[in-house]
Design an enzyme around this catalytic site. Structure first.
Site, mmCIF file in Angstrom:
data_model
loop_
_atom_site.group_PDB
_atom_site.id
_atom_site.type_symbol
_atom_site.label_atom_id
_atom_site.label_comp_id
_atom_site.label_asym_id
_atom_site.label_seq_id
_atom_site.Cartn_x
_atom_site.Cartn_y
_atom_site.Cartn_z
ATOM 1 N N ASP A 9 -41.403 25.441 14.478
ATOM 2 C CA ASP A 9 -40.921 25.908 13.201
ATOM 3 C C ASP A 9 -39.393 25.828 13.239
ATOM 4 O OD1 ASP A 9 -40.937 27.475 10.665
ATOM 5 O OD2 ASP A 9 -40.005 28.983 11.960
ATOM 6 N N ALA A 10 -38.767 25.791 12.058
ATOM 7 C CA ALA A 10 -37.314 25.641 12.010
ATOM 8 C C ALA A 10 -36.588 26.979 11.871
ATOM 9 C CB ALA A 10 -36.925 24.702 10.869
ATOM 10 N N TYR A 11 -36.806 27.650 10.731
ATOM 11 C CA TYR A 11 -35.975 28.797 10.365
ATOM 12 C C TYR A 11 -36.391 30.060 11.091
ATOM 13 C CZ TYR A 11 -34.424 25.497 6.904
ATOM 14 O OH TYR A 11 -33.915 24.371 6.305
ATOM 15 N N ARG B 12 -33.969 36.494 3.689
ATOM 16 C CA ARG B 12 -35.081 35.844 4.393
ATOM 17 C C ARG B 12 -36.437 36.353 3.902
ATOM 18 N NH1 ARG B 12 -37.590 31.588 6.505
ATOM 19 N NH2 ARG B 12 -38.713 32.020 8.431
ATOM 20 N N SER C 216 -41.839 22.431 9.132
ATOM 21 C CA SER C 216 -41.205 23.531 8.416
ATOM 22 C C SER C 216 -41.481 23.463 6.925
ATOM 23 C CB SER C 216 -39.692 23.472 8.651
ATOM 24 O OG SER C 216 -38.992 24.360 7.805
ATOM 25 N N ASN C 217 -41.361 24.612 6.276
ATOM 26 C CA ASN C 217 -41.425 24.672 4.818
ATOM 27 C C ASN C 217 -40.181 24.097 4.155
ATOM 28 O OD1 ASN C 217 -43.967 25.866 4.647
ATOM 29 N ND2 ASN C 217 -43.163 27.949 4.610
#
Length: 227
Positions: free
Chosen positions: A9-11, A45, A121-122
């Site tokens: 995942d990224a964030y 977030r 990721s989204n």
């Protein structure tokens, strides 16, 4: 089943989502932000995630950048901040989120071990490519996969499907790494082996699917991939 592919995942996992507010708060003239930037970062977030889920349920989709902008607008208003220049600065910084200090070394170790590596990721491709370039981790990734490609957000199974399809492997051959408890649950329920980077010491989510590994930071990921 041996792990062949490590998907991140990224964030919040590779990229520090608090960095934009933290950096802006340290700049001249941002005394108001300096007083409340941790709460700004948290609210931004959380609202970003809530909007992604709610828009999915409402079948009124927007891409993740629009959702990020909307979430920031809500957050600034909730904190009584009306400052167009600050809004623009925070959004610019979101394109340049810092990677966690250990991220580059961990990715390098996985590549040295012969594993496929990618982001799932989204985030939109533009957002993700900007963050990857800013962090200097592009050469350590085989691909950057965006939920935008399938028109729905995680934790939808269609998004997780992208990884085994791209790397021609079984779900059980994927080590999925995320800092988000809901994402860890969704990925584990899908069939991935999951390493949850639980930086805050949160409880495991009461959802279907549980992580196989719980880590405090990314440094333990190579060991999880070699088990």
């Amino acid at each position: 089943m041996a792990i062949t592919t490590c998907i991140f995942d990224a964030y919040g996992t590779l990229f520090d989502v608090s960095a934009a507010a933290r950096i802006a708060a340290a700049e001249p003239g941002q005394d108001r932000l300096a007083e409340c930037w941790p709460q700004i970062a948290r609210d931004w977030r959380l609202r970003q995630l809530h909007y992604s889920w709610l828009r999915t349920i409402m079948q009124d989709r927007a891409d993740f950048w629009q959702i990020t902008c909307d979430a920031l607008d809500w957050t600034l208003e909730a904190h009584g901040i009306e400052d167009a220049a600050l809004r623009a600065r925070l959004l610019a910084l979101y394109h340049e989120l810092a990677a966690y200090p250990e991220a580059k070394a961990v990715l390098a170790a996985l590549k040295e071990a012969g594993l496929n590596t990618a982001i799932l990721s989204n985030g939109t491709p533009e957002m993700l490519n900007a963050a990857v370039a800013s962090a200097g981790i592009g050469p350590l990734l085989d691909d950057v996969l965006s939920a935008e490609m399938c028109g729905i957000f995680k934790p939808a199974r269609a998004v997780y499907d992208m990884a085994p399809r791209r790397f021609a492997c079984a779900p059980g051959q994927v080590l999925f790494v995320t800092s988000n408890g809901w994402d860890a649950a969704g990925a584990a329920a899908y069939g991935f082996t999951v390493a949850w980077v639980n930086r805050d010491g949160a409880p495991v989510e009461r959802l279907p699917g549980r992580p196989a590994h719980v880590l405090r930071d990314l440094r333990g990921v190579p060991d999880c991939a070699s088990l």
